[in-house]
Design a protein around this motif. Structure first.
Motif, PDB file in Angstrom:
ATOM      1  N   VAL A  31      39.847  47.374  32.144  1.00 48.89           N
ATOM      2  CA  VAL A  31      40.727  46.271  31.779  1.00 48.89           C
ATOM      3  C   VAL A  31      40.407  45.105  32.704  1.00 48.89           C
ATOM      4  CG1 VAL A  31      43.106  45.478  31.586  1.00 48.89           C
ATOM      5  CG2 VAL A  31      42.543  47.857  31.050  1.00 48.89           C
ATOM      6  N   ALA A  32      40.086  43.949  32.147  1.00 46.68           N
ATOM      7  CA  ALA A  32      39.666  42.800  32.951  1.00 46.68           C
ATOM      8  C   ALA A  32      40.736  41.715  32.972  1.00 46.68           C
ATOM      9  CB  ALA A  32      38.359  42.231  32.416  1.00 46.68           C
ATOM     10  N   GLU A  33      40.986  41.182  34.152  1.00 39.59           N
ATOM     11  CA  GLU A  33      41.876  40.035  34.336  1.00 39.59           C
ATOM     12  C   GLU A  33      41.112  38.949  35.090  1.00 39.59           C
ATOM     13  OE1 GLU A  33      44.964  39.561  33.265  1.00 39.59           O
ATOM     14  OE2 GLU A  33      45.183  41.551  32.347  1.00 39.59           O
ATOM     15  N   ASP A  34      41.354  37.691  34.737  1.00 42.74           N
ATOM     16  CA  ASP A  34      40.688  36.558  35.372  1.00 42.74           C
ATOM     17  C   ASP A  34      41.593  35.986  36.454  1.00 42.74           C
ATOM     18  OD1 ASP A  34      39.223  34.342  36.071  1.00 42.74           O
ATOM     19  OD2 ASP A  34      39.293  33.376  34.107  1.00 42.74           O
ATOM     20  N   ALA A  36      40.750  33.349  38.187  1.00 32.76           N
ATOM     21  CA  ALA A  36      40.480  31.909  38.182  1.00 32.76           C
ATOM     22  C   ALA A  36      40.182  31.352  39.577  1.00 32.76           C
ATOM     23  CB  ALA A  36      41.653  31.139  37.556  1.00 32.76           C
ATOM     24  N   SER A  37      39.777  32.214  40.504  1.00 32.45           N
ATOM     25  CA  SER A  37      39.520  31.824  41.899  1.00 32.45           C
ATOM     26  C   SER A  37      40.724  31.113  42.506  1.00 32.45           C
ATOM     27  CB  SER A  37      38.273  30.935  41.996  1.00 32.45           C
ATOM     28  OG  SER A  37      37.110  31.685  41.775  1.00 32.45           O
ATOM     29  N   ASP A  38      41.919  31.515  42.084  1.00 30.02           N
ATOM     30  CA  ASP A  38      43.160  30.898  42.539  1.00 30.02           C
ATOM     31  C   ASP A  38      44.093  31.985  43.076  1.00 30.02           C
ATOM     32  OD1 ASP A  38      45.277  28.720  42.571  1.00 30.02           O
ATOM     33  OD2 ASP A  38      46.205  30.170  41.208  1.00 30.02           O
ATOM     34  N   PRO A  39      44.555  31.882  44.325  1.00 30.56           N
ATOM     35  CA  PRO A  39      45.385  32.937  44.900  1.00 30.56           C
ATOM     36  C   PRO A  39      46.636  33.271  44.087  1.00 30.56           C
ATOM     37  CG  PRO A  39      44.581  31.502  46.632  1.00 30.56           C
ATOM     38  CD  PRO A  39      44.184  30.856  45.333  1.00 30.56           C
ATOM     39  N   ALA A  40      47.342  32.257  43.595  1.00 33.19           N
ATOM     40  CA  ALA A  40      48.563  32.523  42.831  1.00 33.19           C
ATOM     41  C   ALA A  40      48.245  33.250  41.529  1.00 33.19           C
ATOM     42  CB  ALA A  40      49.295  31.217  42.543  1.00 33.19           C
ATOM     43  N   THR A  41      47.180  32.825  40.844  1.00 34.07           N
ATOM     44  CA  THR A  41      46.759  33.497  39.621  1.00 34.07           C
ATOM     45  C   THR A  41      46.321  34.922  39.921  1.00 34.07           C
ATOM     46  OG1 THR A  41      46.025  31.369  38.713  1.00 34.07           O
ATOM     47  CG2 THR A  41      45.216  33.359  37.630  1.00 34.07           C
ATOM     48  N   GLY A  42      45.636  35.098  41.052  1.00 36.01           N
ATOM     49  CA  GLY A  42      45.191  36.428  41.445  1.00 36.01           C
ATOM     50  C   GLY A  42      46.346  37.371  41.719  1.00 36.01           C
ATOM     51  N   VAL A  43      47.397  36.882  42.388  1.00 32.15           N
ATOM     52  CA  VAL A  43      48.568  37.717  42.668  1.00 32.15           C
ATOM     53  C   VAL A  43      49.255  38.109  41.361  1.00 32.15           C
ATOM     54  CG1 VAL A  43      50.874  37.725  43.680  1.00 32.15           C
ATOM     55  CG2 VAL A  43      48.936  36.849  44.995  1.00 32.15           C
ATOM     56  N   ALA A  44      49.358  37.163  40.424  1.00 36.95           N
ATOM     57  CA  ALA A  44      49.968  37.480  39.125  1.00 36.95           C
ATOM     58  C   ALA A  44      49.168  38.547  38.390  1.00 36.95           C
ATOM     59  CB  ALA A  44      50.068  36.215  38.276  1.00 36.95           C
ATOM     60  N   ALA A  45      47.835  38.443  38.442  1.00 36.72           N
ATOM     61  CA  ALA A  45      46.980  39.441  37.795  1.00 36.72           C
ATOM     62  C   ALA A  45      47.125  40.798  38.483  1.00 36.72           C
ATOM     63  CB  ALA A  45      45.526  38.979  37.823  1.00 36.72           C
ATOM     64  N   ALA A  46      47.200  40.791  39.814  1.00 36.34           N
ATOM     65  CA  ALA A  46      47.359  42.044  40.564  1.00 36.34           C
ATOM     66  C   ALA A  46      48.685  42.713  40.224  1.00 36.34           C
ATOM     67  CB  ALA A  46      47.266  41.771  42.065  1.00 36.34           C
ATOM     68  N   LEU A  47      49.745  41.942  40.135  1.00 35.27           N
ATOM     69  CA  LEU A  47      51.053  42.497  39.776  1.00 35.27           C
ATOM     70  C   LEU A  47      51.031  43.096  38.378  1.00 35.27           C
ATOM     71  CD1 LEU A  47      53.402  39.743  41.228  1.00 35.27           C
ATOM     72  CD2 LEU A  47      53.329  42.143  41.942  1.00 35.27           C
ATOM     73  N   LYS A  48      50.363  42.428  37.443  1.00 32.81           N
ATOM     74  CA  LYS A  48      50.253  42.934  36.075  1.00 32.81           C
ATOM     75  C   LYS A  48      49.526  44.273  36.053  1.00 32.81           C
ATOM     76  CE  LYS A  48      48.376  41.748  31.515  1.00 32.81           C
ATOM     77  NZ  LYS A  48      47.617  40.711  30.734  1.00 32.81           N
ATOM     78  N   LEU A  49      48.415  44.368  36.773  1.00 33.62           N
ATOM     79  CA  LEU A  49      47.640  45.601  36.785  1.00 33.62           C
ATOM     80  C   LEU A  49      48.382  46.721  37.506  1.00 33.62           C
ATOM     81  CD1 LEU A  49      44.108  44.106  37.558  1.00 33.62           C
ATOM     82  CD2 LEU A  49      44.850  45.093  35.390  1.00 33.62           C
ATOM     83  N   CYS A  50      48.975  46.390  38.648  1.00 36.56           N
ATOM     84  CA  CYS A  50      49.658  47.419  39.436  1.00 36.56           C
ATOM     85  C   CYS A  50      50.922  47.945  38.742  1.00 36.56           C
ATOM     86  CB  CYS A  50      50.024  46.878  40.808  1.00 36.56           C
ATOM     87  SG  CYS A  50      48.597  46.596  41.885  1.00 36.56           S
ATOM     88  N   ILE A  59      38.609  47.004  40.812  1.00 35.57           N
ATOM     89  CA  ILE A  59      37.423  46.363  41.384  1.00 35.57           C
ATOM     90  C   ILE A  59      37.783  44.895  41.485  1.00 35.57           C
ATOM     91  CG2 ILE A  59      34.947  46.019  41.199  1.00 35.57           C
ATOM     92  CD1 ILE A  59      35.958  48.973  41.293  1.00 35.57           C
ATOM     93  N   SER A  60      37.932  44.397  42.705  1.00 33.11           N
ATOM     94  CA  SER A  60      38.618  43.114  42.854  1.00 33.11           C
ATOM     95  C   SER A  60      37.684  41.943  43.137  1.00 33.11           C
ATOM     96  CB  SER A  60      39.705  43.232  43.922  1.00 33.11           C
ATOM     97  OG  SER A  60      39.132  43.546  45.175  1.00 33.11           O
TER      98      SER A  60
END
Length: 269
Positions: A31-34, A36-50, A59-60
């Motif tokens: 499952v892939a999440e983008d 966007a090289s943006d910390p806030a976007t990355g945290v949102a993606a991490a929360l969704k996956l976790c 694989i981060s």
């Protein structure tokens, strides 16, 4: 971005091969999440996956500021995180999280290796530094300065720039008057390639241009063109056309290059 797509494709290749091997009593799904090289976007993606109980590992990130922002999320949820390319030391050295690991060299190791080449072996002692002011770029510049001083080099100037800077001519004109033997760039591909191209336009092509893996992308050559000559990059492992990975990647039909981080994302799976 291209470097992210190459990593995703490589991870997909590893998953396809694992499922086809018949070695596992289950099917692996990617499952892939983008981020966007943006910390806030990355945290949102991490929360969704976790938050998905079926996700067992991630694989981060390529981007170190994003990795620094998400590492606490993966730890809080107890989800294993393997980084194929984030090199900021504090992602792993700055905590005791058992869930976090990486399979690439970190910023300190890369700069030690690089300065050993450009200063100790090639003999370039007089330097100017240009770096982006993100946590990644700042850490790159600090590590470079420290190791350069330890090796007897001299830093004539240092200039911080914002991510997204397009015109480096004012900085380069100032640097040209200082007559450095080499310029260090602490940042990412796009800005570095624009800087190198403008160096060529200003008649500074004889000055060595040096950086670490943030510059290591096919995009650098695409943007800099012929001006890319004279660049030294401490990059990821270069693979030949006869390697099993390269052959498998081409056979899989991916249209995008696997980029510098592709083999590492493949190994992380």
């Amino acid at each position: 971005a291209a470097i992210g797509i190459g990593a995703k494709n490589s991870a997909e290749l590893a998953v396809q091969q694992a499922n086809a091997s018949g070695e596992f009593p289950y099917e692996i799904q990617l499952v892939a999440e983008d981020d966007a090289s943006d910390p806030a976007t990355g945290v949102a993606a991490a929360l969704k996956l976790c938050s998905d109980s079926d996700v067992v590992a991630v694989i981060s990130h390529f981007n170190s500021p994003v990795a620094l922002a998400t590492v606490h999320t993966f730890h809080r949820f107890g989800v294993a995180q393997v980084m194929p390319s984030s090199i900021h030391p504090d992602v792993t050295r700055g905590n005791d999280y058992r869930e976090v690991s990486r399979i690439c060299a970190d910023n300190i190791a890369e700069h030690n290796f690089g300065v050993d080449l450009v200063v100790d072996k090639l003999g370039y002692k007089k330097w100017s530094s240009i770096y982006d002011t993100s946590s990644y770029g700042d850490n790159c510049n600090n590590n470079f300065k420290k190791i350069l001083e330890e090796r007897g080099g001299v830093l004539l100037s240092e200039d911080g720039i914002s991510v997204g800077t397009k015109d480096f001519r004012p900085i380069l004109n100032k640097i040209r008057e200082l007559k450095p033997e080499a310029i260090y760039f602490g940042g990412l591909t796009t800005e570095a390639a624009l800087c190198k191209r403008q160096m060529h336009e200003l008649g500074m092509g004889d000055i060595v241009f040096f950086g670490v893996t943030g510059l290591d992308s096919e995009t650098f050559n695409e943007i800099a063109g012929s001006a890319a000559e004279g660049t030294i990059i401490v990059g990821k492992l270069a693979l030949g056309e006869d390697s099993d990975f390269v052959k498998a990647y081409k056979a899989a039909g991916f249209s995008e290059p696997y980029e510098a981080t592709g083999p590492y994302a493949y190994d992380a799976i």
